[in-house]
Design a protein around this motif. Sequence first.
Motif, mmCIF file in Angstrom:
data_model
loop_
_atom_site.group_PDB
_atom_site.id
_atom_site.type_symbol
_atom_site.label_atom_id
_atom_site.label_comp_id
_atom_site.label_asym_id
_atom_site.label_seq_id
_atom_site.Cartn_x
_atom_site.Cartn_y
_atom_site.Cartn_z
ATOM 1 N N GLU A 1 -7.291 -88.380 78.189
ATOM 2 C CA GLU A 1 -5.885 -88.094 77.930
ATOM 3 C C GLU A 1 -5.074 -88.467 79.170
ATOM 4 O O GLU A 1 -5.385 -88.031 80.278
ATOM 5 C CB GLU A 1 -5.697 -86.611 77.602
ATOM 6 C CG GLU A 1 -4.301 -86.244 77.178
ATOM 7 C CD GLU A 1 -3.891 -86.856 75.843
ATOM 8 O OE1 GLU A 1 -2.708 -87.121 75.654
ATOM 9 O OE2 GLU A 1 -4.770 -87.069 74.987
ATOM 10 N N LYS B 1 -2.442 -88.456 82.031
ATOM 11 C CA LYS B 1 -1.616 -87.464 82.716
ATOM 12 C C LYS B 1 -0.253 -88.030 83.085
ATOM 13 O O LYS B 1 0.690 -87.284 83.312
ATOM 14 C CB LYS B 1 -2.299 -87.001 84.004
ATOM 15 C CG LYS B 1 -3.481 -86.108 83.814
ATOM 16 C CD LYS B 1 -3.960 -85.636 85.178
ATOM 17 C CE LYS B 1 -5.136 -84.705 85.069
ATOM 18 N NZ LYS B 1 -5.562 -84.231 86.397
ATOM 19 N N PHE B 2 -0.182 -89.377 83.171
ATOM 20 C CA PHE B 2 1.040 -90.022 83.650
ATOM 21 C C PHE B 2 1.480 -91.132 82.709
ATOM 22 O O PHE B 2 0.666 -91.810 82.098
ATOM 23 C CB PHE B 2 0.819 -90.593 85.060
ATOM 24 C CG PHE B 2 0.317 -89.564 86.024
ATOM 25 C CD1 PHE B 2 1.147 -88.558 86.491
ATOM 26 C CD2 PHE B 2 -0.991 -89.591 86.453
ATOM 27 C CE1 PHE B 2 0.684 -87.599 87.368
ATOM 28 C CE2 PHE B 2 -1.467 -88.633 87.340
ATOM 29 C CZ PHE B 2 -0.627 -87.635 87.792
ATOM 30 N N LYS C 1 1.296 -95.382 78.536
ATOM 31 C CA LYS C 1 0.288 -94.593 79.237
ATOM 32 C C LYS C 1 -0.213 -95.378 80.441
ATOM 33 O O LYS C 1 -0.444 -96.589 80.353
ATOM 34 C CB LYS C 1 -0.887 -94.274 78.322
ATOM 35 C CG LYS C 1 -0.530 -93.337 77.206
ATOM 36 C CD LYS C 1 -1.732 -93.074 76.325
ATOM 37 C CE LYS C 1 -1.342 -92.166 75.171
ATOM 38 N NZ LYS C 1 -2.485 -91.913 74.285
ATOM 39 N N ASN D 1 -5.623 -91.302 85.965
ATOM 40 C CA ASN D 1 -5.120 -89.944 86.138
ATOM 41 C C ASN D 1 -5.076 -89.540 87.608
ATOM 42 O O ASN D 1 -4.784 -88.403 87.931
ATOM 43 C CB ASN D 1 -5.950 -88.946 85.327
ATOM 44 C CG ASN D 1 -5.591 -89.010 83.856
ATOM 45 O OD1 ASN D 1 -4.513 -89.461 83.481
ATOM 46 N ND2 ASN D 1 -6.498 -88.577 83.012
ATOM 47 N N GLU E 1 5.398 -87.373 84.300
ATOM 48 C CA GLU E 1 4.290 -86.541 83.838
ATOM 49 C C GLU E 1 4.201 -86.723 82.327
ATOM 50 O O GLU E 1 5.229 -86.704 81.628
ATOM 51 C CB GLU E 1 4.553 -85.069 84.142
ATOM 52 C CG GLU E 1 4.530 -84.737 85.608
ATOM 53 C CD GLU E 1 4.854 -83.264 85.858
ATOM 54 O OE1 GLU E 1 5.526 -82.618 85.035
ATOM 55 O OE2 GLU E 1 4.413 -82.779 86.910
ATOM 56 N N ASP F 1 2.868 -84.712 80.014
ATOM 57 C CA ASP F 1 3.111 -83.523 79.190
ATOM 58 C C ASP F 1 4.568 -83.068 79.180
ATOM 59 O O ASP F 1 5.032 -82.494 78.204
ATOM 60 C CB ASP F 1 2.171 -82.381 79.577
ATOM 61 C CG ASP F 1 2.285 -81.964 81.033
ATOM 62 O OD1 ASP F 1 2.874 -82.701 81.841
ATOM 63 O OD2 ASP F 1 1.771 -80.876 81.359
ATOM 64 N N TYR G 1 2.380 -82.666 94.270
ATOM 65 C CA TYR G 1 1.108 -83.393 94.208
ATOM 66 C C TYR G 1 0.479 -83.576 95.591
ATOM 67 O O TYR G 1 -0.579 -84.187 95.721
ATOM 68 C CB TYR G 1 1.308 -84.767 93.555
ATOM 69 C CG TYR G 1 1.678 -84.663 92.106
ATOM 70 C CD1 TYR G 1 0.694 -84.474 91.135
ATOM 71 C CD2 TYR G 1 2.995 -84.725 91.693
ATOM 72 C CE1 TYR G 1 1.025 -84.358 89.795
ATOM 73 C CE2 TYR G 1 3.336 -84.619 90.358
ATOM 74 C CZ TYR G 1 2.345 -84.424 89.413
ATOM 75 O OH TYR G 1 2.672 -84.306 88.085
#
Length: 90
Positions: free
Chosen positions: A2, A4-5, A17, A21, A39, A41, A63
């Motif tokens: 999946e 993340k960024f 995408k 990650n 991000e 999400d 981060y």
Amino acid sequence: MEAKFLAWDWEIGEFKKIPSNNIVEAIYIAWNYEFDVYEADTQKLIFSGQLDNEENSALLQKYGIRMIDHNGYRKLQDIESGEIYEAPWH
């Protein structure tokens, strides 16, 4: 895996995408194409090559990295260790 960024593709006007990650790799991948990084999400901006070092550093602080000038180039640096991350094109 999946993502993340996400990268914002200015030409087609949509998110893509990022195939890493790792925050440093994700930024350098997107930056190479002059894309901003978000991000996945929250779709919150976390890096833009159009912003200055201070603005990017504020976005990246959570981060543990910041943007600096080093040997004539803008680079990412680990806040805690001081390690400077080289972009693949340097």
